[in-house]
Design an enzyme around this catalytic site. Structure first.
Site, PDB file in Angstrom:
ATOM      1  N   ALA A   1       0.843  -1.183   0.000  1.00  0.00           N
ATOM      2  CA  ALA A   1       0.000   0.000   0.000  1.00  0.00           C
ATOM      3  C   ALA A   1       0.878   1.233   0.000  1.00  0.00           C
ATOM      4  CB  ALA A   1      -0.917  -0.003   1.216  1.00  0.00           C
ATOM      5  N   LYS A   2       0.286   2.308  -0.550  1.00  0.00           N
ATOM      6  CA  LYS A   2       1.038   3.553  -0.638  1.00  0.00           C
ATOM      7  C   LYS A   2       1.543   3.969   0.724  1.00  0.00           C
ATOM      8  CE  LYS A   2      -2.048   5.365  -3.987  1.00  0.00           C
ATOM      9  NZ  LYS A   2      -3.040   6.335  -4.351  1.00  0.00           N
TER      10      LYS A   2
END
Ligand code: GLU
Length: 284
Positions: free
Chosen positions: A257-258
């Site tokens: 995930a970012k």
């Protein structure tokens, strides 16, 4: 079999740089379109003006081009189409399917926690008494618009007909004809206080406007399909087929995930990786 009517999309939110997980998702959608003889649209989901930044959007185009993908222009940027989402919200509101919600995030969390038997995981509410509502609107208190599931259920005579086709797999192995269970998400926000629209409504409007026949996206959005299917029914919009794909995981087994600073595509590019190598690693 070639199907020029096959239209899918890759719809990133430019709130950070794209990482391997996005590359996997984009390649899955673009390759599915190529295999079907159809097309894949690029859509920029930038309704969140605080978190979205021009440099992230510019990087989306650079990263996807580097991956060898090609898309049609002009690209639809959601921030330029707020009137479309406003019209859909008005239509739902005029039919009594929404209500103003003045609660803060914390109050929502508390309402869910204090539900009898801890039965609720999602918020279910109702409009305030008319006088109190009018007073608070007048006083300029911020509010969000929420979808009333109770009103939606009455309008449709139940949720029994809300079915969609899952061509991929949900997190629990769901595949085939799936009954949507909008109660899982509760009374979702259709328009955020700060932004004027929210994800589910914008996506449903755009998928219809852009003639999307196949929604190809990560499995983390499987449950989002429940309320999106409901919104399609309420707005008399067509329902695409859905194909949720697996999520890439980091070596520790967690999903990329970012926010975890999963290695970005521009870092990979900067370190000399070729698109060919990355495609190969991702199984394309
Ligand atoms: N914009 C969403 C995201 O970046 C994807 C929405 C969708 O595919 O429906 O997670």
């Amino acid at each position: 079999m070639s199907d020029p009517g096959f239209v899918t999309r890759f719809a990133p939110s430019p709130t950070g740089y794209l990482h391997r997980g996005h590359a996997f998702s984009a390649l899955t959608a673009f390759e599915a379109a190529r295999a079907a003889g159809g097309r894949c649209i690029l859509r920029i989901e930038d309704i969140d003006r605080i978190r979205c930044r021009p440099e992230y959007e510019a990087a989306v185009y650079e990263d996807l081009a580097w991956l060898g993908l090609e898309w049609g222009t002009p690209v639809r940027r959601q921030s330029e189409h707020m009137a479309d989402y406003g019209a859909a919200l008005r239509e739902l509101s005029e039919r009594g399917l929404t209500y103003r919600c003045f609660r803060t995030r914390r109050e929502i969390a508390e309402a869910i926690e204090s539900a009898p038997h801890g039965a609720l995981e999602a918020f279910h509410g109702a409009a305030l008494p008319a006088e109190e509502e009018a007073r608070r609107v007048e006083a300029g208190e911020p509010y969000a618009w929420r979808l009333s599931l109770a009103a939606a259920e009455r309008a449709l005579g139940g949720f029994g007909d809300l079915i969609f086709v899952e061509e991929g797999e949900g997190p629990g192995g769901e595949h085939g004809l799936i009954p949507a269970r909008p109660e899982v998400g509760g009374d979702v926000v259709l328009a955020r206080k700060d932004v004027g629209v929210a994800y589910h409504l914008a996506v449903v409007v755009d998928d219809a406007l852009q003639g999307i026949t196949q929604v190809i996206r990560g499995r983390d959005l499987f449950e989002a399909t429940y309320v999106q299917r409901l919104l399609q029914a309420l707005l008399a919009l067509p329902t695409p087929a859905y194909r949720h794909h697996r999520l890439l995981t980091a070596p520790d087994g967690k999903r990329l995930a970012k926010r975890d600073r999963a290695q970005t595509l521009r870092e990979l590019r900067g370190s000399g990786m070729t698109p060919r190598t990355l495609r190969g690693e991702l199984g394309f």
